[in-house]
Design an enzyme around this catalytic site. Structure first.
Site, PDB file in Angstrom:
ATOM      1  N   TYR A  12      34.844  25.556  23.490  1.00 41.42           N
ATOM      2  CA  TYR A  12      36.074  25.438  22.912  1.00 41.42           C
ATOM      3  C   TYR A  12      36.154  24.337  21.854  1.00 41.42           C
ATOM      4  O   TYR A  12      36.393  24.393  20.906  1.00 41.42           O
ATOM      5  CB  TYR A  12      37.171  25.306  23.994  1.00 41.42           C
ATOM      6  N   ASP A  14      23.264  25.587  20.962  1.00 41.72           N
ATOM      7  CA  ASP A  14      23.710  25.887  22.223  1.00 41.72           C
ATOM      8  C   ASP A  14      22.816  27.059  22.922  1.00 41.72           C
ATOM      9  O   ASP A  14      22.074  27.832  22.174  1.00 41.72           O
ATOM     10  CB  ASP A  14      25.151  26.825  22.060  1.00 41.72           C
ATOM     11  N   LYS A  45      26.421  33.242  21.740  1.00 42.16           N
ATOM     12  CA  LYS A  45      27.275  32.401  20.863  1.00 42.16           C
ATOM     13  C   LYS A  45      26.542  32.139  19.553  1.00 42.16           C
ATOM     14  O   LYS A  45      27.241  32.094  18.529  1.00 42.16           O
ATOM     15  CB  LYS A  45      27.579  31.016  21.799  1.00 42.16           C
ATOM     16  N   ASN A  68      45.412  12.232  29.888  1.00 43.66           N
ATOM     17  CA  ASN A  68      45.547  13.515  30.744  1.00 43.66           C
ATOM     18  C   ASN A  68      46.225  13.435  32.186  1.00 43.66           C
ATOM     19  O   ASN A  68      46.986  14.140  32.572  1.00 43.66           O
ATOM     20  CB  ASN A  68      44.135  14.237  31.145  1.00 43.66           C
ATOM     21  N   ASN A  85      59.117  19.339  36.769  1.00 46.61           N
ATOM     22  CA  ASN A  85      59.203  20.503  37.719  1.00 46.61           C
ATOM     23  C   ASN A  85      59.945  19.753  38.835  1.00 46.61           C
ATOM     24  O   ASN A  85      60.864  20.575  39.283  1.00 46.61           O
ATOM     25  CB  ASN A  85      58.007  20.888  38.248  1.00 46.61           C
ATOM     26  N   TYR A 109      58.253   0.961  29.607  1.00 47.47           N
ATOM     27  CA  TYR A 109      57.629   1.202  30.847  1.00 47.47           C
ATOM     28  C   TYR A 109      56.363   1.806  30.977  1.00 47.47           C
ATOM     29  O   TYR A 109      55.742   2.357  32.072  1.00 47.47           O
ATOM     30  CB  TYR A 109      58.717   2.103  31.642  1.00 47.47           C
ATOM     31  N   CYS A 120      68.683  -1.101  39.668  1.00 50.32           N
ATOM     32  CA  CYS A 120      68.924   0.274  39.406  1.00 50.32           C
ATOM     33  C   CYS A 120      67.720   1.245  40.110  1.00 50.32           C
ATOM     34  O   CYS A 120      68.035   1.996  40.525  1.00 50.32           O
ATOM     35  CB  CYS A 120      69.033   0.697  37.616  1.00 50.32           C
ATOM     36  N   LYS A 177      64.071  -9.442  35.225  1.00 45.34           N
ATOM     37  CA  LYS A 177      63.819  -9.360  33.931  1.00 45.34           C
ATOM     38  C   LYS A 177      63.917 -10.600  33.095  1.00 45.34           C
ATOM     39  O   LYS A 177      64.884 -11.269  33.708  1.00 45.34           O
ATOM     40  CB  LYS A 177      64.511  -8.186  33.403  1.00 45.34           C
TER      41      LYS A 177
END
Length: 436
Positions: A10, A30, A35, A214, A225, A257, A268, A324
């Site tokens: 890819y 390759d 391919k 990643n 989610n 952050y 908080c 802070k």
């Protein structure tokens, strides 16, 4: 330029297609004969928008070749790009066999050749892989030095399937890790016309950047989610929540952050996190990522305190006590807890925070600090120079003049920097950062 791409999967095929479009000549290497047959005919072995057209155009122009012979990518080549896979092993580790094999093949071919192409690894590998695995194999098989004879580079890719050509053309950043100064010069010429931030780093830094990206992307998916689960449980459309959340480019979708430093605190974040976790528990919602934040925070704090105690200081100075800078809010300030723990260990503590005045504290802020540091007024000093009797100084707040920090180090005072004070060489004896 004449570029050899080893590994026509890819990343290799997309990279080849885009470089052909930019006018370069490509040799695709390759071991998969199918391919190679497709590429030699100007056909794409993968499905990705825009790639087939770019490969066909490059083939018609006579600038695309393909071979199963590793030696085909050496003679007369300017740059070698290695794009082989690094899949998972059964234990979750990384399988480097393809990287090792192709490096060995290239090294053996270099030994027989007078060509000295730039050696570039694009495959995702763990920090230290280039220095500990790839370069030793390359040097052993080629008989050449990575510092004196070869330019060796790690160059991570940031391509997403289904939008890879767009990502190549408009990269979020271009990152080059160099085994020696200037090793990436020729590679960077490929991107002269590309408008993107460009970074030249050490090999390990560039390797880590790819994992940082990643890991954060994985965290974002899971976070979204879990928030979606909370929203659905109370009848809220999480898509609307997300739309508003993502519109905030000042705090939410930003660099805020995301700088390594000390643990979270304040009035908080810990409070709201505990509240939502309690809400989820009542609703029977499992939120492993959000549930892991406070334990992770505690683990980081304990690890830091362990590092402090190993230094065995008699007197510790602290720059900043409020959670802070430029505020006197000490509700759930992690630095208050550090001071308390040090005192509990029998270590004397002096604190400089020009915004904290015990006589002016009010309400819950006053109660919070009195419950932890009832003798606060005896700990505070009115100047940075008053910290110079310390064995070790912890920098909790940003904004210190680097010359002040260098002055402390010059006097033999150790410094632990939790904010990254900038302009301080991390290699100066006695200077140590929280994550560097």
């Amino acid at each position: 330029m004449r570029i050899a791409v080893y590994g026509m999967g890819y990343v290799g095929v997309v990279t080849s297609a885009c470089l052909l479009r930019d006018g370069h000549s490509i040799v695709g290497v390759d071991p998969n004969g199918s391919k190679v047959k497709d590429l030699a005919a100007g056909l794409t072995p993968i499905q990705e928008p825009g790639v087939a057209e770019l490969l066909a155009a490059g083939h018609r122009a006579g600038r695309l070749r393909a071979s199963t012979d590793p030696d085909a990518g050496i003679d007369g080549i300017d740059i070698i790009l290695i794009c082989v896979g690094t899949p998972s092993l059964s234990d979750g580790g990384i399988d480097l066999s393809h990287v090792e094999d192709v490096t060995q093949q290239i090294g053996s071919a270099l030994k027989k050749s007078t060509s000295r192409p730039v050696f570039v690894l694009r495959s995702t590998v763990l920090p230290g892989t280039m220095e500990e695995t790839v370069i030793p194999i390359l040097e052993e098989t080629s008989g050449l030095s990575a510092e004196e004879d070869l330019a060796v580079v790690f160059h991570p890719e940031f391509l997403r399937e289904a939008s890879a050509v767009e990502d190549f053309d408009n990269p979020p950043k271009i990152v080059v890790g160099e085994a020696s100064p200037g090793a990436g010069d020729l590679l960077m010429e490929l991107y002269e016309k590309y408008r993107a931030p460009k970074f030249r780093l050490l090999l390990k830094e560039a390797e880590m950047v790819k994992y940082c990206d990643n890991l954060f992307h994985a965290l974002k998916v899971t976070f979204a989610n879990e928030v979606g689960e909370i929203a659905r449980s109370t009848g809220v459309d999480s898509r609307e929540v997300s739309r508003v959340f993502c519109a905030d480019r000042k705090l939410n979708i930003s660099a805020r952050y995301l700088r390594p430093g000390y643990v979270l605190g304040g009035s908080c974040l810990p409070k709201d996190l505990r509240a939502i976790l309690r809400y989820a528990a009542v609703k029977g919602i499992d939120l492993p990522v959000l549930e892991g934040i406070l334990p992770s925070n505690t683990a980081r704090a304990e690890a830091f305190l362990g590092r402090l105690k190993l230094k065995n200081p008699a007197l510790v100075g602290m720059v900043g006590l409020a959670f802070k800078s430029a505020t006197d809010d000490m509700r759930e300030s992690p630095f208050v807890e550090v001071a308390k723990r040090l005192i509990g260990e029998g270590i004397e503590v002096k604190i400089y925070d020009p915004y904290v005045h015990p006589e002016k504290l009010l309400g819950s802020n006053k109660k919070a600090v009195e419950a932890t540091l009832g003798h606060l007024s005896r700990l505070l000093v009115d100047s940075l120079s008053a910290l110079e009797s310390a064995d070790l100084i912890i920098i909790n707040h940003p904004g210190l003049d680097p010359e002040v920090v260098r002055g402390w180090l010059g006097k033999g005072i150790e410094v632990m920097d939790l904010v990254g004070s900038g302009e301080i060489n991390r290699k100066i004896p006695g200077y140590e950062g929280i994550s560097w």
